[in-house]
Scaffold this motif. Structure first.
Motif, PDB file in Angstrom:
ATOM      1  N   VAL A  32     -34.547  14.438  34.727  1.00 24.32           N
ATOM      2  CA  VAL A  32     -34.698  15.515  33.745  1.00 24.32           C
ATOM      3  C   VAL A  32     -33.520  16.483  33.829  1.00 24.32           C
ATOM      4  CG1 VAL A  32     -36.161  17.415  32.996  1.00 24.32           C
ATOM      5  CG2 VAL A  32     -37.196  15.311  33.837  1.00 24.32           C
ATOM      6  N   ARG A  33     -33.157  16.838  35.040  1.00 25.79           N
ATOM      7  CA  ARG A  33     -32.044  17.771  35.216  1.00 25.79           C
ATOM      8  C   ARG A  33     -30.741  17.234  34.623  1.00 25.79           C
ATOM      9  NH1 ARG A  33     -35.333  18.938  39.284  1.00 25.79           N
ATOM     10  NH2 ARG A  33     -35.424  21.041  40.177  1.00 25.79           N
ATOM     11  N   LYS A  34     -30.448  15.946  34.927  1.00 25.32           N
ATOM     12  CA  LYS A  34     -29.178  15.385  34.462  1.00 25.32           C
ATOM     13  C   LYS A  34     -29.148  15.282  32.944  1.00 25.32           C
ATOM     14  CE  LYS A  34     -26.641  12.982  37.844  1.00 25.32           C
ATOM     15  NZ  LYS A  34     -26.749  11.935  38.878  1.00 25.32           N
ATOM     16  N   ILE A  35     -30.267  14.861  32.364  1.00 25.75           N
ATOM     17  CA  ILE A  35     -30.339  14.728  30.911  1.00 25.75           C
ATOM     18  C   ILE A  35     -30.193  16.092  30.253  1.00 25.75           C
ATOM     19  CG2 ILE A  35     -31.868  14.103  29.008  1.00 25.75           C
ATOM     20  CD1 ILE A  35     -33.024  11.945  30.990  1.00 25.75           C
ATOM     21  N   ALA A  36     -30.843  17.080  30.840  1.00 25.97           N
ATOM     22  CA  ALA A  36     -30.732  18.439  30.311  1.00 25.97           C
ATOM     23  C   ALA A  36     -29.279  18.906  30.332  1.00 25.97           C
ATOM     24  CB  ALA A  36     -31.611  19.387  31.123  1.00 25.97           C
TER      25      ALA A  36
END
Lengths: 198, 198
Positions: A32-36
């Motif tokens: 989630v963090r990387k996609i964000a």
DNA sequence: TTTAATTTAATACAGTTGTACTAAATTAAG
DNA sequence: CTTAATTTAGTACAACTGTATTAAATTAAA
């Protein structure tokens, strides 16, 4: 009164960024963090559009199949065209013949490996298998109607074979692009199609 | 003076447990802790045999290819046998026709998805592609030598096609076992092989 | 039995993960 | 300008990750 954002468009935008992350770093890095970060949103913003990570991933996989299906539906046959050419080009909508299709196939492969252990993805995998199988069946039948393909073919087995060739070649070209080039892939497809002609 | 453990055997034992974890929970769940627990070792013990997780995974992938290669090498042709049958059975060493081969293929698929983003696995992937390609080339040539297969085949394209059919069918059966059954898979293989006979 | 190298177990650590929560920011309508 | 719902940002938390370290256990040879 509030700011109004096109939810569907945002979801698609985030899903496409998810593809990018998957292609560049693998599905296990599609956090989630990387996609964000990659889509220039905060984690909270992404979470606002997708209630959970698995929902995001499921949506991203679904988007691949929708893109392929969309392209397939848009294709129209004109009478002046060579039917064999038309059919070949149609099959190339699935094969990783260019960068866009390559990305879709890579993402699809990443998800396919997940299908084996994720029940919630199996339904989608089965649906896409069916859809493509039906599409290829139409292809073979069309060639027969045009009296181009042999009439004595076993339709079921012939479609199984064509379907396996398409997905097998796609995988081979993705995984070994230097050993099984784009040109070989297309030549092999043509060779096979010719083999079922009269 | 110390306790002497057969390192190679231990590594194989741990690698096979890794397969088990991958098949049951997926490759992203193949953590050092889980593999240690599943193989009844401590994390320290596993780490004693594999310096890192990626070394463990690489070894586990290599083991799959070694198993398949080993079985292929053990096969011997007896003069009384039907050459077509012999060849068919040989190809079935790769296909997921039973539980053992299914597990190997599932593990291989999981690793293949990783190949796209893990340079250290690409070499192995390429080598296996080459090996199987050569094996299938030998198959087609053997059928021609026995004067069973057509002489006018384009060997290169024919091998490309057979290779794609094999891997494509393997994938289809793994991902959609009810829609593309074991029996359909074998029937489709037979159908294709017959199509290249004289 | 003593010795010593191999093997094992346990713990620690820093980093990452998904998710939840809260408060701030934004902006279209009144 | 006010208002209020949507959208965003930031932080927090508990769980899990790979890896390192350390000391203990094991056992074949002397």
């Amino acid at each position: 009164m509030p700011k109004k954002v096109d939810h569907q468009k945002r979801k698609i935008q985030i899903a496409e960024t998810t593809w990018k992350v998957i292609v560049e770093e693998g599905i296990e890095q599609a956090t989630v963090r990387k996609i964000a970060q990659a889509s220039d949103f905060s984690v909270g913003a992404v979470r606002h559009y997708f209630a959970s990570q698995s929902e995001l991933l499921h949506f991203s996989m679904e988007l691949v199949s929708e893109r392929v299906m969309q392209r397939a539906k848009e294709r129209k046959f004109s009478k002046e065209q060579n039917p064999l050419e038309f059919v070949t080009e149609g099959i190339c909508e699935i094969l990783p013949v260019d960068e866009e299709r390559k990305i879709e196939m890579e993402v699809w492969l990443a998800f396919s490996a997940k299908v084996l252990v994720d029940k919630t993805l199996q339904e989608l995998s089965n649906k896409v298998y069916q859809d493509i199988h039906q599409g290829l069946k139409n292809v073979v039948q069309a060639l027969q109607l045009f009296e181009i393909a042999k009439k004595e073919l076993d339709l079921g087995l012939e479609v199984n074979r064509l379907h396996a060739i398409v997905d097998g070649m796609a995988m081979h070209h993705l995984l070994n692009p230097e050993q099984f080039t784009r040109e070989e892939m297309i030549a092999t497809l043509n060779y096979h199609l010719k083999s079922i002609l009269q």
